[in-house]
Design a protein around this motif. Structure first.
Motif, PDB file in Angstrom:
ATOM      1  N   MET A  46      33.101  27.139 -62.311  1.00  0.00           N
ATOM      2  CA  MET A  46      33.803  27.275 -63.477  1.00  0.00           C
ATOM      3  C   MET A  46      32.997  28.114 -64.628  1.00  0.00           C
ATOM      4  SD  MET A  46      35.202  23.181 -63.863  1.00  0.00           S
ATOM      5  CE  MET A  46      35.399  23.391 -65.624  1.00  0.00           C
ATOM      6  N   PHE A  47      31.860  28.155 -64.584  1.00  0.00           N
ATOM      7  CA  PHE A  47      31.137  28.831 -65.654  1.00  0.00           C
ATOM      8  C   PHE A  47      29.992  29.695 -64.978  1.00  0.00           C
ATOM      9  CE2 PHE A  47      32.726  25.030 -67.795  1.00  0.00           C
ATOM     10  CZ  PHE A  47      33.387  25.806 -68.980  1.00  0.00           C
ATOM     11  N   ASP A  48      29.812  30.952 -65.320  1.00  0.00           N
ATOM     12  CA  ASP A  48      28.959  31.769 -64.687  1.00  0.00           C
ATOM     13  C   ASP A  48      27.721  32.164 -65.825  1.00  0.00           C
ATOM     14  OD1 ASP A  48      27.425  33.672 -63.123  1.00  0.00           O
ATOM     15  OD2 ASP A  48      28.972  35.495 -63.618  1.00  0.00           O
ATOM     16  N   PHE A  49      26.921  31.086 -65.879  1.00  0.00           N
ATOM     17  CA  PHE A  49      25.772  31.181 -67.026  1.00  0.00           C
ATOM     18  C   PHE A  49      24.699  32.116 -66.474  1.00  0.00           C
ATOM     19  CE2 PHE A  49      27.675  27.157 -68.467  1.00  0.00           C
ATOM     20  CZ  PHE A  49      27.974  27.637 -70.138  1.00  0.00           C
ATOM     21  N   ARG A  50      24.046  32.888 -67.187  1.00  0.00           N
ATOM     22  CA  ARG A  50      23.120  33.934 -67.079  1.00  0.00           C
ATOM     23  C   ARG A  50      22.291  34.276 -68.431  1.00  0.00           C
ATOM     24  NH1 ARG A  50      24.693  38.448 -69.359  1.00  0.00           N
ATOM     25  NH2 ARG A  50      27.015  38.567 -69.501  1.00  0.00           N
ATOM     26  N   LYS A  51      21.260  34.975 -68.333  1.00  0.00           N
ATOM     27  CA  LYS A  51      20.516  35.428 -69.363  1.00  0.00           C
ATOM     28  C   LYS A  51      21.215  36.394 -70.403  1.00  0.00           C
ATOM     29  CE  LYS A  51      16.754  32.965 -69.097  1.00  0.00           C
ATOM     30  NZ  LYS A  51      16.237  32.117 -69.896  1.00  0.00           N
ATOM     31  N   VAL A  75      20.954  30.430 -71.736  1.00  0.00           N
ATOM     32  CA  VAL A  75      21.816  31.246 -70.999  1.00  0.00           C
ATOM     33  C   VAL A  75      23.220  31.146 -71.845  1.00  0.00           C
ATOM     34  CG1 VAL A  75      20.769  30.647 -68.912  1.00  0.00           C
ATOM     35  CG2 VAL A  75      22.391  29.161 -69.784  1.00  0.00           C
ATOM     36  N   ILE A  76      23.918  32.478 -71.281  1.00  0.00           N
ATOM     37  CA  ILE A  76      25.166  32.621 -71.966  1.00  0.00           C
ATOM     38  C   ILE A  76      26.653  32.863 -70.804  1.00  0.00           C
ATOM     39  CG2 ILE A  76      24.299  33.504 -74.053  1.00  0.00           C
ATOM     40  CD1 ILE A  76      25.708  35.928 -72.262  1.00  0.00           C
ATOM     41  N   THR A  77      27.480  32.801 -71.412  1.00  0.00           N
ATOM     42  CA  THR A  77      28.765  33.271 -70.537  1.00  0.00           C
ATOM     43  C   THR A  77      29.767  33.485 -71.345  1.00  0.00           C
ATOM     44  OG1 THR A  77      29.911  32.470 -68.555  1.00  0.00           O
ATOM     45  CG2 THR A  77      29.646  31.023 -70.225  1.00  0.00           C
ATOM     46  N   HIS A  78      30.585  34.650 -70.713  1.00  0.00           N
ATOM     47  CA  HIS A  78      32.022  34.623 -71.434  1.00  0.00           C
ATOM     48  C   HIS A  78      33.189  34.015 -70.553  1.00  0.00           C
ATOM     49  CE1 HIS A  78      34.562  38.327 -72.840  1.00  0.00           C
ATOM     50  NE2 HIS A  78      34.870  37.179 -73.512  1.00  0.00           N
ATOM     51  N   HIS A  79      33.845  33.215 -70.930  1.00  0.00           N
ATOM     52  CA  HIS A  79      34.610  32.218 -70.439  1.00  0.00           C
ATOM     53  C   HIS A  79      35.915  32.290 -71.172  1.00  0.00           C
ATOM     54  CE1 HIS A  79      35.706  28.958 -67.638  1.00  0.00           C
ATOM     55  NE2 HIS A  79      36.373  28.388 -68.734  1.00  0.00           N
ATOM     56  N   GLU A 103      33.464  18.413 -67.726  1.00  0.00           N
ATOM     57  CA  GLU A 103      33.486  18.133 -66.137  1.00  0.00           C
ATOM     58  C   GLU A 103      32.156  18.995 -65.732  1.00  0.00           C
ATOM     59  OE1 GLU A 103      36.300  19.203 -62.505  1.00  0.00           O
ATOM     60  OE2 GLU A 103      37.114  19.576 -64.376  1.00  0.00           O
ATOM     61  N   TYR A 104      31.828  19.930 -66.332  1.00  0.00           N
ATOM     62  CA  TYR A 104      30.762  20.907 -65.704  1.00  0.00           C
ATOM     63  C   TYR A 104      29.568  20.099 -66.075  1.00  0.00           C
ATOM     64  CZ  TYR A 104      27.516  24.687 -65.601  1.00  0.00           C
ATOM     65  OH  TYR A 104      26.390  25.630 -65.483  1.00  0.00           O
ATOM     66  N   VAL A 105      29.272  19.525 -67.070  1.00  0.00           N
ATOM     67  CA  VAL A 105      27.973  18.949 -67.126  1.00  0.00           C
ATOM     68  C   VAL A 105      28.206  17.374 -66.461  1.00  0.00           C
ATOM     69  CG1 VAL A 105      27.337  20.043 -69.208  1.00  0.00           C
ATOM     70  CG2 VAL A 105      28.581  18.141 -69.449  1.00  0.00           C
ATOM     71  N   SER A 106      28.970  16.802 -66.514  1.00  0.00           N
ATOM     72  CA  SER A 106      29.358  15.441 -65.606  1.00  0.00           C
ATOM     73  C   SER A 106      28.803  15.751 -64.181  1.00  0.00           C
ATOM     74  CB  SER A 106      30.750  15.124 -65.969  1.00  0.00           C
ATOM     75  OG  SER A 106      31.090  14.620 -67.141  1.00  0.00           O
ATOM     76  N   ALA A 107      29.298  16.976 -63.737  1.00  0.00           N
ATOM     77  CA  ALA A 107      28.886  17.039 -62.336  1.00  0.00           C
ATOM     78  C   ALA A 107      27.352  17.042 -62.024  1.00  0.00           C
ATOM     79  CB  ALA A 107      29.506  18.253 -61.793  1.00  0.00           C
ATOM     80  N   GLN A 108      26.734  17.480 -63.095  1.00  0.00           N
ATOM     81  CA  GLN A 108      25.326  17.483 -63.150  1.00  0.00           C
ATOM     82  C   GLN A 108      24.467  16.122 -63.713  1.00  0.00           C
ATOM     83  OE1 GLN A 108      23.961  20.982 -65.342  1.00  0.00           O
ATOM     84  NE2 GLN A 108      26.034  21.948 -64.967  1.00  0.00           N
ATOM     85  N   GLY A 109      25.484  15.172 -64.054  1.00  0.00           N
ATOM     86  CA  GLY A 109      25.041  13.790 -64.334  1.00  0.00           C
ATOM     87  C   GLY A 109      24.498  13.835 -65.768  1.00  0.00           C
ATOM     88  N   LYS A 110      25.030  14.724 -66.762  1.00  0.00           N
ATOM     89  CA  LYS A 110      24.700  14.834 -67.948  1.00  0.00           C
ATOM     90  C   LYS A 110      25.662  14.576 -69.079  1.00  0.00           C
ATOM     91  CE  LYS A 110      20.427  16.392 -66.746  1.00  0.00           C
ATOM     92  NZ  LYS A 110      19.256  15.725 -67.168  1.00  0.00           N
ATOM     93  N   PRO A 111      25.482  14.036 -70.333  1.00  0.00           N
ATOM     94  CA  PRO A 111      26.597  14.205 -71.161  1.00  0.00           C
ATOM     95  C   PRO A 111      26.915  15.736 -71.704  1.00  0.00           C
ATOM     96  CG  PRO A 111      24.561  13.372 -71.969  1.00  0.00           C
ATOM     97  CD  PRO A 111      24.227  13.647 -70.627  1.00  0.00           C
ATOM     98  N   LEU A 112      27.956  15.803 -72.269  1.00  0.00           N
ATOM     99  CA  LEU A 112      28.369  16.946 -73.052  1.00  0.00           C
ATOM    100  C   LEU A 112      27.767  16.793 -74.457  1.00  0.00           C
ATOM    101  CD1 LEU A 112      29.773  19.647 -73.156  1.00  0.00           C
ATOM    102  CD2 LEU A 112      31.849  18.364 -74.051  1.00  0.00           C
TER     103      LEU A 112
END
Length: 141
Positions: A7-12, A50-54, A95-104
């Motif tokens: 869903m997100f394409d994070f990069r430097k 990291v950043i993304t254009h979403h 949803e993105y951070v939950s999949a990593q087991g983290k809170p938003l």
């Protein structure tokens, strides 16, 4: 396997990002040092940012002890349409951070942002576990 990570394409961040980031920042017109391209470039190594254009959004994500936290995204106005876009975005981020087991976790930069953040967050009934962090007071609310 979920497509959440796609869903997100994070990069430097890079100098090539200046034009689109500057446009996103201008649309939202938020105040704060983190809403400046030059500062984002200079500070990127401080917290492995990291950043993304979403969609319409410029999203910046940093890390503290493995916990991702997002600067309140820029790129839309805080009007009815913008609020709807924020609602969809925060659902996706959760949803993105939950999949990593983290809170938003979302940071607000200053007292002037509190009203904006609260307006958006009160419209997000699905985000009852959302945490906002003030980087000026360094307090989790």
């Amino acid at each position: 396997e979920s497509n959440v990570c796609l869903m997100f394409d994070f990069r430097k961040i890079s100098f090539e990002d200046k034009e689109w980031i500057t446009k996103c920042l201008a649309v939202s017109d938020f105040r704060g040092a983190e809403y400046c391209f030059a500062n984002n470039m200079a500070w990127q190594r401080l917290n492995d940012t990291v950043i993304t254009h979403h969609g319409d959004f410029y999203i910046s994500c940093s890390f503290e002890d493995g916990q991702p936290y997002f600067t309140f995204p820029a790129g839309v106005k805080i009007d009815v349409e913008g609020k709807e876009k924020y609602i969809r975005l925060f659902d996706e981020l959760k949803e993105y951070v939950s999949a990593q087991g983290k809170p938003l976790m979302v940071i607000k930069s200053s007292a002037s942002m509190i009203g904006t953040v609260q307006t958006i967050f009160t419209m997000l009934p699905t985000l009852s576990s959302l945490k906002a962090k003030s980087i000026t007071a360094n307090v989790t609310t």
